[in-house]
Design a protein around this motif. Structure first.
Motif, short mmCIF file in Angstrom:
data_model
loop_
_atom_site.label_atom_id
_atom_site.label_comp_id
_atom_site.label_asym_id
_atom_site.label_seq_id
_atom_site.Cartn_x
_atom_site.Cartn_y
_atom_site.Cartn_z
N GLY A 256 0.79 -1.22 0.00
CA GLY A 256 0.00 0.00 0.00
C GLY A 256 0.82 1.27 0.00
O GLY A 256 0.28 2.36 -0.25
N PHE A 257 2.14 1.16 0.25
CA PHE A 257 2.98 2.36 0.31
C PHE A 257 3.98 2.46 -0.84
O PHE A 257 4.66 3.49 -0.97
N ASP A 258 4.12 1.45 -1.64
CA ASP A 258 4.93 1.50 -2.86
C ASP A 258 6.34 2.03 -2.62
O ASP A 258 6.87 2.81 -3.42
N GLY A 259 6.94 1.65 -1.51
CA GLY A 259 8.30 2.07 -1.23
C GLY A 259 8.43 3.45 -0.61
O GLY A 259 9.56 3.92 -0.39
N ASP A 260 7.33 4.10 -0.28
CA ASP A 260 7.36 5.46 0.28
C ASP A 260 7.47 5.37 1.80
O ASP A 260 6.47 5.25 2.51
N THR A 261 8.68 5.44 2.32
CA THR A 261 8.91 5.30 3.75
C THR A 261 8.29 6.45 4.53
O THR A 261 7.76 6.25 5.63
N VAL A 262 8.33 7.64 3.98
CA VAL A 262 7.75 8.80 4.65
C VAL A 262 6.24 8.61 4.82
O VAL A 262 5.69 8.84 5.91
N ALA A 263 5.57 8.17 3.78
CA ALA A 263 4.12 7.95 3.87
C ALA A 263 3.80 6.85 4.87
O ALA A 263 2.81 6.94 5.61
N ALA A 264 4.62 5.81 4.89
CA ALA A 264 4.40 4.73 5.84
C ALA A 264 4.50 5.23 7.27
O ALA A 264 3.66 4.92 8.13
N LEU A 265 5.52 6.02 7.56
CA LEU A 265 5.68 6.56 8.90
C LEU A 265 4.54 7.51 9.26
O LEU A 265 4.06 7.51 10.40
N HIS A 294 8.77 12.42 10.66
CA HIS A 294 7.68 11.95 9.81
C HIS A 294 6.63 11.15 10.57
O HIS A 294 5.59 10.81 10.00
N LEU A 295 6.87 10.88 11.84
CA LEU A 295 5.87 10.21 12.68
C LEU A 295 4.96 11.26 13.31
O LEU A 295 5.43 12.31 13.75
N PRO A 296 3.66 11.00 13.38
CA PRO A 296 2.74 12.01 13.92
C PRO A 296 2.97 12.33 15.40
O PRO A 296 2.80 13.47 15.83
N HIS A 297 3.35 11.33 16.20
CA HIS A 297 3.50 11.52 17.63
C HIS A 297 4.78 10.82 18.08
O HIS A 297 4.76 9.66 18.47
N ALA A 298 5.90 11.55 18.04
CA ALA A 298 7.18 10.91 18.33
C ALA A 298 8.07 11.79 19.18
O ALA A 298 8.07 13.02 19.06
#
Length: 334
Positions: A256-265, A294-298
């Motif tokens: 579902g993320f197609d290699g997009d690490t930023v979107a996954a995070l 890139h994490l919403p709550h980190a």
């Protein structure tokens, strides 16, 4: 070693295609089922026993309050591995298993076998941290809190170069024989251990001669007594299988993320606490600072001291106390 159990998975379909037939997931549990559940996967060349420094009454993962589940990584000799899988998938023919494959098996363990549908915390150190990230991305509805100790959301290029050095040292031994050895490639394992000795601990650790305070008169004594001894009992193909999983870790490869690490995070719902070690040579703090953006709550808290990557494993009392306190703070949050 603490007793462990086996969850029979049957034929496990793998992320990169193919199947791991008769897959088996080794795990241990601590505390009473029905309490708030915590999942604590294992690291590279470790078993659930290596996690126990954080588990028990009065510790951060207090078994008087929590039900702790520690699944073993595929390839570690307890779960399905090159060394315990029958032909034709034994030895170097063991399938390529990803972090997502490990988490898929753990998800079945947790939900189907143990009846857990919510995890108060998923945490791990090193490769365990990669699995924790994969849980938070792959099952955001289940994971309330995420703790990454001396790990990262994806394996950086520099980290991959480090792993290539380990692989080359191990497989250069002619006794390795392409993975079909009659006996363990002892020279390769020894070379592997000596390469690792220069990466697992920091320059400052050696500069300050901490090995002498640990009872080793010389560097040679320390390398042979700690590093070679640590890896001497491991199967070479098992080490290589775990390294492949580590080298290809990236939450961006989650379906579902197609290699997009930023979107996954960005998709993670869990409150995240990232605990890199100040002098880690292959999971440096910069990796986790990047993920935190890139994490919403980190939150990032850097483990102090000079123990490098090993600061995340409980060996250094100062680092161990820091990690324990940080996890207590995380579990106290709403």
């Amino acid at each position: 070693m603490t007793d462990h159990e086996i969850f029979e998975l049957g034929d496990l379909a793998l992320q990169r295609g193919g199947t791991l037939p008769g897959a088996r997931l080794a795990y241990a549990t601590y505390g009473v089922p029905g309490r708030a559940a915590i999942l604590f996967p294992t690291w590279f060349a470790g078993t659930h026993e290596a996690n126990e420094w954080l588990i028990g009454p009065g510790r951060a993962l207090d078994t008087d309050r929590y039900f702790v589940i520690a699944p073993n990584l595929f390839g570690n000799g307890l779960s399905s591995s090159p060394s315990n899988t029958p032909p034709p998938f034994d030895r170097a023919r063991f399938p390529q298993v990803t972090m997502a494959d490990n988490v898929a098996a753990q998800y079945r363990l947790v939900t189907e076998h143990l009846g857990v549908d919510r995890l108060a915390l998923v945490l791990g150190a090193s490769m365990g941290a990669g699995q924790a990230y994969q849980w938070a991305v792959g099952h955001p509805e289940m994971v309330e809190r995420l703790a990454s100790i001396t790990g990262s959301s994806h394996t950086s290029p520099h980290n991959q170069v480090f792993l290539e050095g380990l692989r080359a040292a191990l497989t250069a031994d002619s006794a390795y024989a392409g993975g079909d050895y009659a006996e363990q490639p002892r020279a390769g394992l020894r070379a592997f251990s000596r390469v690792y000795a220069g990466w697992g601990l920091s320059q400052a650790f050696y500069w300050e001669r901490v090995h002498e305070r640990l009872g080793f008169a010389t560097l040679e004594d320390f390398i042979t007594g700690v590093w070679e001894a640590n890896f001497a009992g491991w199967d070479a193909n098992d080490l290589l299988a775990m390294m492949w999983t580590w080298q290809h870790a990236d939450v961006g490869r989650t379906p579902g993320f197609d290699g997009d690490t930023v979107a996954a995070l960005a998709s993670v719902k869990a409150r995240a606490l990232l605990l890199p070690s100040r002098k880690d040579l292959y999971f440096p703090p910069e990796d986790e600072e990047w993920s935190a953006r890139h994490l919403p709550h980190a939150e990032v808290r850097v483990i102090p001291g000079i123990w490098g990557h090993l600061a995340g494993g409980g060996a250094d009392p100062e680092a161990a106390a820091f990690v324990d306190a940080a996890l207590r703070d995380l579990l106290a949050t709403g």
